[in-house]
Design a protein around this motif. Structure first.
Motif, PDB file in Angstrom:
ATOM      1  N   UNK A  62       0.822  -1.212   0.000  1.00 22.17           N
ATOM      2  CA  UNK A  62       0.000   0.000   0.000  1.00 22.17           C
ATOM      3  C   UNK A  62       0.861   1.270   0.000  1.00 22.17           C
ATOM      4  N   UNK A  63       0.435   2.236  -0.808  1.00 24.12           N
ATOM      5  CA  UNK A  63       1.136   3.510  -0.959  1.00 24.12           C
ATOM      6  C   UNK A  63       0.085   4.606  -1.029  1.00 24.12           C
ATOM      7  N   UNK A  84       8.305  -4.794  -8.947  1.00 23.44           N
ATOM      8  CA  UNK A  84       9.416  -3.840  -8.927  1.00 23.44           C
ATOM      9  C   UNK A  84       9.384  -3.127 -10.280  1.00 23.44           C
ATOM     10  N   UNK A  85       9.464  -1.794 -10.256  1.00 26.34           N
ATOM     11  CA  UNK A  85       9.446  -1.016 -11.494  1.00 26.34           C
ATOM     12  C   UNK A  85      10.839  -1.005 -12.111  1.00 26.34           C
ATOM     13  N   UNK A  99      10.425 -10.528   4.297  1.00 24.79           N
ATOM     14  CA  UNK A  99      11.456 -10.315   3.278  1.00 24.79           C
ATOM     15  C   UNK A  99      11.797  -8.827   3.192  1.00 24.79           C
ATOM     16  N   UNK A 100      13.051  -8.532   2.885  1.00 24.67           N
ATOM     17  CA  UNK A 100      13.498  -7.137   2.783  1.00 24.67           C
ATOM     18  C   UNK A 100      12.832  -6.438   1.600  1.00 24.67           C
ATOM     19  N   UNK A 101      12.447  -5.178   1.828  1.00 22.53           N
ATOM     20  CA  UNK A 101      11.886  -4.328   0.776  1.00 22.53           C
ATOM     21  C   UNK A 101      12.652  -3.003   0.793  1.00 22.53           C
ATOM     22  N   UNK A 102      12.690  -2.323  -0.341  1.00 28.36           N
ATOM     23  CA  UNK A 102      13.340  -1.014  -0.380  1.00 28.36           C
ATOM     24  C   UNK A 102      12.519  -0.064  -1.247  1.00 28.36           C
ATOM     25  N   UNK A 106       9.513   5.365  -7.462  1.00 34.30           N
ATOM     26  CA  UNK A 106       8.393   6.252  -7.113  1.00 34.30           C
ATOM     27  C   UNK A 106       8.172   6.346  -5.598  1.00 34.30           C
ATOM     28  N   UNK A 107       9.118   5.799  -4.824  1.00 30.22           N
ATOM     29  CA  UNK A 107       8.981   5.836  -3.366  1.00 30.22           C
ATOM     30  C   UNK A 107       8.167   4.679  -2.812  1.00 30.22           C
TER      31      UNK A 107
END
Length: 198
Positions: A62-63, A84-85, A99-102, A106-107
């Protein structure tokens, strides 16, 4: 006799105005309202046959107050995928809670580039973040065309898609362009409805 039927002389302009109104409405939700509506939406989704039959489901993080699907990720009966873009395309990676996310371009939080890739052949269902949807299943997105491009590729065209949005974005009719692809279902906090193809 005057013709009062709606005219979409410039669908892109019409979409831009509508997108802004719906995003403002979404932004105005209190955190408690947002979470409560998100939880109800997830409940309807989990109760659906399509969800229960699907082994591998593509979702999103969610963003900007999009409906929150994170409660679904604890369901280990399903394999989850997050996007992932990369340039103008979405690349899908396997995701398990923790799991790791970054932050991506687009933030938006994305899987790491070295996370395992998911291919179209493995996917049973795509949950598509939507600003608005109409009765025919046409979707109003953010204007970047990422999902339109994805769903126009031959390997993705047959995949079931459900638009995920709050009920105020569930509209009678959207202005549509030639490249717009209708979804097969729409899920809001009020329920899930299938789009019947004519």
């Amino acid at each position: 006799m005057m013709d009062n039927s709606p005219r979409y002389l410039d669908p892109q302009l019409e979409k831009a105005e509508l997108r802004l109104k719906l995003l403002q409405k979404r932004k105005a939700l209190s955190p408690a309202e947002w979470q409560e509506k998100s939880d109800r939406l997830c409940h309807h989704l989990k109760s659906s046959d399509l969800y229960q039959r699907s082994l591998t489901i593509l979702a999103y993080i969610s963003f900007r107050q999009e409906p929150d699907l994170s409660s679904l990720f604890t369901d280990t009966n399903h394999q989850w995928g997050l996007p992932r873009c990369v340039n103008k395309q979405l690349v899908w990676h396997r995701y398990r809670i923790g799991d790791a996310l970054q932050p991506g371009k687009y933030g938006i939080l994305e899987p790491l580039p070295d996370a395992p890739i998911l291919t179209a052949e493995e996917v049973d269902l795509i949950l598509v973040p939507s600003v608005g949807c109409d009765r025919q299943g046409y979707r109003l997105g953010y204007g970047g065309g990422f999902y339109d491009r994805l769903l126009s590729l031959p390997q993705w065209q047959s995949k079931p898609t459900i638009g995920i949005l709050f009920n105020f974005g569930d509209l009678l009719q959207l202005p549509i362009a030639s490249w717009d692809k209708p979804l097969q279902g729409v899920c809001t906090e009020v329920g899930l409805r299938a789009i019947l193809s004519e």
